[in-house]
Design an enzyme around this catalytic site. Structure first.
Site, short mmCIF file in Angstrom:
data_model
loop_
_atom_site.label_atom_id
_atom_site.label_comp_id
_atom_site.label_asym_id
_atom_site.label_seq_id
_atom_site.Cartn_x
_atom_site.Cartn_y
_atom_site.Cartn_z
CB THR A 1 -33.12 -55.23 -105.79
OG1 THR A 1 -33.03 -56.63 -106.06
CG2 THR A 1 -32.41 -54.93 -104.47
CB CYS B 1 -30.26 -62.50 -105.47
SG CYS B 1 -31.01 -61.53 -106.80
#
Length: 398
Positions: A72, A328
Site C-alpha cells: 500500500t 482490505c
C-alpha cells in the site's frame, strides 16, 4: 481440523524465515544507521536480504529497491510521486488504471481525482483480464502513468504485463505494476517485462507483516512520500525494521526459487483444482472468470443462492478460513467490485467466495475443506427459501 484457505490475504511465516529473523530482536538489535558496532552489526544480513530481493525479481544493480511498510505504501509512493513530479507542474495530467485494481490503487486514484487528476479506469473482458490493446488505445500525450496489477487478488487472473510494458515503453509512458499477488506464484522479471515501478509485500509470500518493497528502475526516480531521514539514500525516510527486512529477503529467496515456482505450478495448482472441481459438482456453481490464465493457488467461486458472508460464517464455524475478496475491504458489505466489473447480476455479485491456497496446505486439509463446504452449501440453501436454480449459469465463466 483447521484449514487456512485465505493466503491471498496473508500467509504463515515460513519457519526458515522466522529463524533468520530471530537474532534481530534481542541479539543484533542496533539501529542500522548508528556508527557504533551495534548498528554496523546489522549490515551484513541487510545487504544479503537486499541481494535476495534483487535476485528475486531480476532487478539490475543500478536500479533501486526501496524498503517500505507494505505494498500500500509502495503504491501510494508511485501514484503520489507521479502526481508531484509530472502532474502538479503541468507536464502531464492523466493516469490509466483498471476497474479491478486493489483498493490501494483505486482509493489513491480517487484521491488524485479529487485533486484534479484525470484517471481512466479500463474495464476487463469477460474473462476478467485487461486487454493490452485497450491500454494502447487510451494512452495520450497527457498520460503520465499506467498502473496495472500483475495478478488479481480475487480471481487470480494474470494480466498481460509484458505486452503492456512494451506498449508503455514504446509510447514513452511510465509503467507501474502491483505484483503483490504474483511474487512466489509465477516468475516475475522486471527486465523482461519492461517495468518501471513494481510493488510487493512480504506477508503475501510467507514473510512477515508490516514490510514491503518498491522497485524503481534507474532514471525513474520519484519525490519521496516520506521525509525525515537519509535512509534508502533519502528516498524513503524512517528507521528500517531490520528483522522484517531480513525476513522479507529470505521469504523472497525461498518463494522465487525455481523449485518453489515449480511446486506452486505442479502441486499447489493440483490442490486448488481438486477443491474447485469438487465445489463445481454442486448445482449452480461457477468459477468467476473461468479457469485459464490464473495464479496456481486462487479460485473465486460463486454459489448461487448462498450469500458470501453467510458462507464464510458457516465455514469459520467448522475451522475453514476463506474470504469474499480483498481483505482490505472485508468490512465493506457492498457487492464485490470485481464481480460487478464482470457485469454480474445483483444477486450473483454477493455470492463470491475466494479460496486461496499456499505451499503449506495438504491433501488432507483440502479433503476436509471439501466436506465442510459441501455441508455448508446444503445447509445454507436449505435456509434460503428464496433460492431457485438458474439453468443459464455455466460451470466456468459468467
Amino acid at each position: 481440523m483447521e484449514v487456512y484457505l485465505d493466503n491471498n490475504a496473508t500467509t504463515v511465516v515460513d519457519p526458515k524465515v522466522y529463524e533468520e529473523m530471530k537474532p534481530f530482536f534481542c541479539e543484533i538489535y542496533g539501529n542500522p544507521n548508528s556508527l557504533h558496532k551495534f548498528g554496523a552489526g546489522t549490515h551484513p544480513k541487510m545487504v544479503e536480504a537486499l541481494n535476495f530481493l534483487y535476485e528475486g525479481i531480476n532487478a539490475a544493480d543500478e536500479d533501486d529497491i526501496l524498503i517500505t511498510a507494505n505494498a500500500t505504501e509502495s503504491n501510494n509512493t508511485v501514484l503520489k510521486g507521479i502526481w508531484i513530479d509530472k502532474i502538479l507542474n503541468g507536464e502531464k495530467k492523466h493516469i490509466i488504471t483498471t476497474e479491478v485494481e486493489h483498493p490501494a490503487i483505486t482509493a489513491t486514484c480517487k484521491f488524485l481525482e479529487s485533486q484534479g487528476v484525470a484517471v481512466t479506469y479500463l474495464p476487463v473482458n469477460e474473462e476478467g483480464v485487461l486487454e493490452a490493446s485497450s491500454v494502447a488505445e487510451f494512452i495520450k500525450d497527457e498520460t503520465a502513468l499506467v498502473t496495472v496489477m500483475w495478478a488479481n487478488n480475487e480471481t487470480g487472473k494474470i494480466f498481460p504485463i509484458k505486452e503492456i510494458g512494451e506498449i508503455c515503453r514504446e509510447k514513452g509512458v511510465l509503467f507501474h505494476t502491483d505484483a503483490t499477488q504474483a511474487i512466489g506464484k509465477v516468475p516475475v522479471d522486471v527486465q523482461d517485462f519492461k517495468v518501471d515501478y513494481l510493488s510487493f509485500s512480504a506477508h503475501k509470500f510467507h514473510g512477515p507483516k508490516g514490510i514491503g518493497g518498491l522497485y524503481v528502475r534507474k532514471g525513474c526516480e520519484l519525490t519521496p512520500l516520506l521525509h525525515g531521514g537519509e535512509q534508502m539514500g533519502g528516498k524513503r525516510a524512517g528507521t528500517v525494521d531490520v528483522a522484517s527486512m531480513v525476513g522479507m529477503g529470505w521469504a523472497m529467496k525461498l518463494a522465487t526459487s525455481t523449485m518453489a515456482i515449480a511446486y506452486e505450478k505442479n502441486h499447489v495448482s493440483k490442490l486448488r483444482d481438486k477443491l474447485e472441481n469438487a465445489i463445481l459438482e454442486l448445482p449452480e456453481t461457477i468459477v468467476i472468470g473461468g479457469k485459464e490464465n490464473r495464479t496456481p493457488n486462487t479460485t473465486l467461486i460463486s454459489i448461487r443462492g448462498v450469500e458470501g458472508e453467510s458462507m464464510l460464517w458457516d465455514l469459520n464455524q467448522h475451522g475453514v478460513g476463506a474470504s469474499t475478496g480483498s481483505a482490505c475491504a472485508s468490512e465493506d458489505l457492498e457487492a464485490n467490485p470485481v464481480m460487478n466489473a464482470f457485469g454480474s447480476d445483483s444477486e450473483l455479485a454477493h455470492t463470491g467466495v475466494r479460496f486461496s491456497l499456499s505451499r503449506f496446505n495438504t491433501v488432507e486439509q483440502i479433503d476436509y475443506a471439501i466436506e465442510v463446504i459441501t455441508n455448508a452449501v446444503t445447509r445454507l440453501r436449505g435456509i434460503s427459501s428464496s433460492y431457485a436454480y438458474a439453468p443459464s449459469c455455466h460451470k466456468s465463466g459468467l
